[in-house]
Write an enzyme that holds these catalytic residues in place. Structure first.
Site, PDB file in Angstrom:
ATOM      1  N   ARG A 163     -30.369 -26.554 -24.331  1.00 34.73           N
ATOM      2  CA  ARG A 163     -30.792 -25.232 -24.065  1.00 34.73           C
ATOM      3  C   ARG A 163     -29.616 -24.231 -24.362  1.00 34.73           C
ATOM      4  NH1 ARG A 163     -29.663 -21.548 -19.673  1.00 34.73           N
ATOM      5  NH2 ARG A 163     -31.665 -20.440 -19.076  1.00 34.73           N
ATOM      6  N   ASP A 181     -28.066 -21.095 -23.240  1.00 34.38           N
ATOM      7  CA  ASP A 181     -27.980 -19.942 -22.392  1.00 34.38           C
ATOM      8  C   ASP A 181     -27.535 -18.723 -22.934  1.00 34.38           C
ATOM      9  OD1 ASP A 181     -27.731 -19.338 -19.447  1.00 34.38           O
ATOM     10  OD2 ASP A 181     -25.812 -18.626 -20.125  1.00 34.38           O
ATOM     11  N   VAL A 192     -28.617 -16.348 -25.266  1.00 30.88           N
ATOM     12  CA  VAL A 192     -28.039 -15.851 -26.423  1.00 30.88           C
ATOM     13  C   VAL A 192     -28.017 -14.683 -26.933  1.00 30.88           C
ATOM     14  CG1 VAL A 192     -28.898 -18.427 -27.272  1.00 30.88           C
ATOM     15  CG2 VAL A 192     -30.248 -16.442 -27.480  1.00 30.88           C
ATOM     16  N   GLU A 213     -32.410 -19.475 -24.683  1.00 24.07           N
ATOM     17  CA  GLU A 213     -32.763 -18.617 -23.574  1.00 24.07           C
ATOM     18  C   GLU A 213     -32.436 -17.152 -23.910  1.00 24.07           C
ATOM     19  OE1 GLU A 213     -31.726 -16.923 -18.892  1.00 24.07           O
ATOM     20  OE2 GLU A 213     -30.060 -17.891 -20.177  1.00 24.07           O
ATOM     21  N   ASP A 246     -41.515 -13.575 -19.966  1.00 13.64           N
ATOM     22  CA  ASP A 246     -42.673 -12.855 -19.827  1.00 13.64           C
ATOM     23  C   ASP A 246     -44.031 -13.673 -19.274  1.00 13.64           C
ATOM     24  OD1 ASP A 246     -41.503 -10.753 -20.762  1.00 13.64           O
ATOM     25  OD2 ASP A 246     -43.020 -10.138 -22.229  1.00 13.64           O
ATOM     26  N   HIS A 268     -34.232 -22.276 -12.286  1.00 12.54           N
ATOM     27  CA  HIS A 268     -33.078 -22.067 -11.352  1.00 12.54           C
ATOM     28  C   HIS A 268     -32.824 -20.568 -11.141  1.00 12.54           C
ATOM     29  CE1 HIS A 268     -31.272 -21.697 -15.354  1.00 12.54           C
ATOM     30  NE2 HIS A 268     -30.284 -21.003 -14.872  1.00 12.54           N
ATOM     31  N   ASP A 269     -33.009 -19.771 -12.178  1.00 16.84           N
ATOM     32  CA  ASP A 269     -32.590 -18.401 -12.039  1.00 16.84           C
ATOM     33  C   ASP A 269     -33.802 -17.698 -11.122  1.00 16.84           C
ATOM     34  OD1 ASP A 269     -30.486 -17.649 -13.456  1.00 16.84           O
ATOM     35  OD2 ASP A 269     -31.629 -17.743 -15.672  1.00 16.84           O
ATOM     36  N   GLN A 270     -34.976 -17.943 -11.396  1.00 13.71           N
ATOM     37  CA  GLN A 270     -36.078 -17.092 -10.783  1.00 13.71           C
ATOM     38  C   GLN A 270     -36.162 -17.700  -9.317  1.00 13.71           C
ATOM     39  OE1 GLN A 270     -37.251 -14.975 -12.238  1.00 13.71           O
ATOM     40  NE2 GLN A 270     -36.642 -15.313 -14.371  1.00 13.71           N
ATOM     41  N   ASN A 309     -31.732 -16.400  -8.299  1.00  9.71           N
ATOM     42  CA  ASN A 309     -31.449 -15.478  -8.070  1.00  9.71           C
ATOM     43  C   ASN A 309     -32.294 -14.378  -7.160  1.00  9.71           C
ATOM     44  OD1 ASN A 309     -29.209 -15.481  -9.873  1.00  9.71           O
ATOM     45  ND2 ASN A 309     -30.507 -15.476 -11.765  1.00  9.71           N
TER      46      ASN A 309
END
Length: 574
Positions: free
Chosen positions: A242, A244, A246, A281, A307, A376-378, A381
C-alpha cells in the site's frame, strides 16, 4: 570479507566503523563509497562523514537493534527459515483486506503475538492482512509513518526475523500479506539521509520535505525507493504494497516513479511466479493510477477510494464537518456506488475548486478500488480517535458493513470494526527528542482547532496512555452485543464468497434506487438486492424478494418489504 558500500556524494571523506574499528573507504565517480572489511552476521557498524565523530546508521540498514540513532547490524534472512514454498499468492480481485496496526492489534504488540490471532481473521473470511508501516522509526511506538530507515524492520515488533515468521504463518493459513510503505517523506527524528546525499528537495508536503524524484542526482534516490519496495516483495515474500499518499510524490519526469515501480514489480512477479499487487493511497480521484501503462496510465493494481467511505459514513452518521461537506445525500451514495468517485470533475467545496475526473467503468474494474467503513486515518484523525461504534447504533454499523461488503469494490476492514470494538484508535508517538515531542503535541492540537474541534479533547500523542488506550480489547468478543455484529460480518463475507453477483467487478452491472426523504436505499446486483433503512423509523420499500440475510428479521415474499429502522436486508429474486 564483507563489501560495505554507501551512496554519499556530499561529504569529502567517508569512513566506516565496524565493531569499534575505523576503516577508510574509497570513492567512485558516481558518489558511492566502498570498503572490504571482515565482518560476520550481527556485526555492528556505521559511517563517519568528514570530521564529524558521530557514527551514523546505514541508509540501507537491514536491522537497527538499538533504534534509529544507533549503529546498524549486518543481517540477512535465513533462506532455510522460509516455510511457504507452496504459496502461490492471491490477486486483488476477490480479496477481503484487513488493515491492522501491529503495536495495538494485540496487547504484546509483536509479530509473534499477531500470529496467535490469525485464526480469527481466517474465520472472519479475510484473505489479505495489511500491516501499517513496520519500517524503523524513532521511539518505541508510533503509527509508523515517521519512518527514517526504510529498509529496516522496527525492532520492538520483532525485527526482520519476526516479520519473516509472520509472513510464513499468514501464508500457511492462506492469507496474503500487504505492507503499508511511505516514500513521500521522512520522519523528523533520526533522518540522517540528507547528510549523505540529496535525498530531499526544498519543496514540502503536509508531512515534511519532499523526496528528490526529478532534480539533480535524483536517479539514485529513485532507485533507493524502488529497491526498497522490491525488497519487501522479494526478500520478505510480501504480496502487496500500500503506497502511502502518492499525491505527495512530486515527479515531473517523463516516466513517473509509480510507473517505473509498476514495471519493476511486474518483472519481479514473473520471476517469483505469484501475483504482486501495488495499491495507491491518493486524494486526486485520478484513475490514471490504475489505468494500464499501454493506455497512458501508471499501471498500479488498485487504489483507496475515500469518496466511497465519505458517502457511506455521512449518509449513515449525518456528519458533515470538514471534507464531509459535499457528502451525505443518498444521491451522492448512489453515484459513488455506481461510478467509483463522487468528485469526478465536479466542484469540491472543501477544496474550493473542481476536483477529480470520471472513471471509465467499462474499462476499469471496480475491484481496483478499495472500499471501507473506516481506516486508521478516518478514526485516528478524529480529535479523540473515536470509532464509529462510539456514536452509531449497532444497526448503523451493520448497514455500513453491508454497503461496503455488498459493493462491487474490494472491501477492506480496519482491525476491530468487525465486532464494533469500543477502544479508540488515537494518534500516538514516542519521539525521543523532547523538542520534536513537544512540537508534535502542539501541532496536533492546533490542527484540530482549525477544524473546529475542542483542542482540549485532543490526547497528547506522547502520553504512553494514548498508545495503551488504542490497543484492541479482545475480551469484548465474549459479550453478546459484539458477537452479534461479528456474526453479521461473517455472514456478509460468506455471502460475498458464495455469490458471484457480489464479486462481479463491473459497475455497469450495478444499479441503485433510493428515497431521499424516507431514507432508504436499494443496491441491485443481478438477482440480489441490498435494502438499507438509514432512518430510525420503519419504512415500506416496494421491492419483493426472498430474504437471504438481514440485520433484523424481515417478512418473506411480499411486494412491499417492511424494513425496521437502522437495519438492512439482502433479497434474492428482487
Amino acid at each position: 570479507m564483507t563489501l560495505f558500500e554507501v551512496w554519499a556524494p556530499r561529504p569529502e571523506r567517508v569512513r566506516i566503523e565496524v565493531d569499534g574499528a575505523v576503516h577508510p573507504m574509497t570513492r567512485s565517480p558516481d558518489g558511492w563509497w566502498r570498503a572490504d572489511v571482515h565482518a560476520v552476521p550481527g556485526t555492528r557498524y556505521g559511517y563517519l562523514l568528514d570530521d564529524d565523530p558521530t557514527v551514523l546508521p546505514d541508509p540501507r540498514s537491514a536491522r537497527q537493534p538499538d533504534g534509529v540513532h544507533g549503529r546498524s547490524a549486518l543481517h540477512a534472512l535465513d533462506p532455510a527459515g522460509w516455510t511457504d514454498a507452496n504459496w502461490t499468492g492471491r490477486p486483488l480481485a476477490g480479496a477481503i483486506i484487513y488493515e491492522l496496526h501491529l503495536g495495538t492489534f494485540t496487547f504484546e504488540g509483536t509479530f509473534d503475538a499477531a500470529v496467535e490471532r490469525l485464526d480469527h481473521l481466517v474465520e472472519l473470511g479475510v484473505t489479505m492482512v495489511e500491516l501499517m508501516p513496520v519500517n524503523a522509526f524513532d521511539g518505541i511506538h508510533n503509527w509508523g509513518y515517521d519512518g527514517v530507515l526504510w529498509y529496516a524492520v522496527h525492532e520492538p515488533y520483532g525485527g526482520p526475523d519476526g516479520l519473516q515468521r509472520f509472513v510464513n504463518a499468514c501464508h500457511a493459513k492462506g492469507l496474503a500479506v500487504a505492507l503499508d510503505v511511505v516514500h513521500n517523506h521522512l520522519g523528523p527524528s533520526g533522518n540522517y539521509l540528507p547528510r549523505f546525499a540529496p535525498y530531499l528537495t526544498e519543496g514540502r508536503n503536509t508531512w515534511g520535505q519532499s523526496l528528490n524524484l526529478d532534480g539533480p542526482d535524483s536517479d539514485p534516490v529513485r532507485r533507493f525507493i524502488i529497491e526498497n519496495a522490491l525488497r519487501w516483495l522479494r526478500d520478505f515474500h510480501i504480496d502487496a504494497l500500500r503506497l502511502d499518499a502518492v499525491h505527495a510524490l512530486v515527479d515531473r519526469t517523463a516516466t513517473h516513479l509509480l510507473a517505473e515501480l509498476a514495471t519493476d514489480t511486474e518483472s519481479l512477479a514473473a520471476h517469483v511466479r505469484r501475483p504482486l499487487t501495488l495499491i495507491a493511497e491518493s486524494d486526486l480521484n485520478d484513475a490514471r493510477l490504475i489505468t494500464a501503462r499501454a493506455a497512458g496510465g501508471y499501471g498500479l493494481t488498485g487504489q483507496w477510494n475515500d469518496d466511497l467511505h465519505h458517502a457511506v459514513h455521512t449518509a449513515v452518521s449525518g456528519e458533515r464537518q470538514g471534507y464531509y461537506a459535499d457528502f451525505g445525500s443518498l444521491r451522492c451514495l448512489a453515484q459513488t456506488l455506481t461510478r467509483g468517485f463522487f468528485h469526478a470533475g465536479t466542484y469540491s467545496s472543501f477544496r474550493g475548486r473542481t476536483h477529480g475526473r470520471p472513471i471509465d467503468t467499462r474499462l476499469i474494474p471496480a475491484s481496483a478500488l478499495l472500499a471501507y467503513t473506516c481506516t486508521h486515518d478516518q478514526i485516528g484523525n478524529r480529535a479523540t480517535g473515536d470509532r464509529p461504534s462510539a456514536y452509531l447504533t449497532d444497526g448503523q454499523l451493520a448497514i455500513k458493513a453491508a454497503l461496503v461488503l455488498f459493493s462491487a469494490y474490494t472491501p477492506m476492514l480496519f482491525m476491530g470494526e468487525e465486532w464494533g470494538a469500543r477502544t479508540p484508535f488515537q494518534f500516538f508517538t514516542s519521539h525521543t527528542d523532547p523538542v520534536i515531542a513537544a512540537a508534535t503535541a502542539t501541532g496536533r492540537k492546533d490542527e484540530f482547532a482549525e477544524h473546529g474541534w475542542d483542542s482540549g479533547e485532543v490526547p497528547d500523542p506522547q502520553d504512553p496512555e494514548t498508545f495503551l488506550r488504542s490497543k484492541l480489547d479482545w475480551s469484548e468478543l465474549e459479550h453478546r452485543r459484539h458477537a452479534r455484529l461479528l456474526s453479521c460480518y461473517r455472514k456478509l463475507i460468506g455471502l460475498r464468497r458464495e455469490r458471484a453477483e457480489i464479486t462481479d467487478p463491473w459497475l455497469t452491472h450495478v444499479s441503485v434506487d433510493y428515497d431521499e426523504n424516507a431514507r432508504w436505499i436499494a443496491v441491485h446486483r443481478g438477482p440480489l438486492t441490498l435494502v438499507c433503512n438509514l432512518s430510525e423509523e420503519q419504512v415500506t420499500v416496494p421491492i419483493a424478494g426472498l430474504p437471504l440475510l438481514s440485520w433484523e428479521p424481515s417478512t418473506e415474499g411480499v411486494s412491499a418489504t417492511e424494513i425496521p429502522g437502522h437495519s438492512f436486508v439482502i433479497l434474492a429474486g428482487a
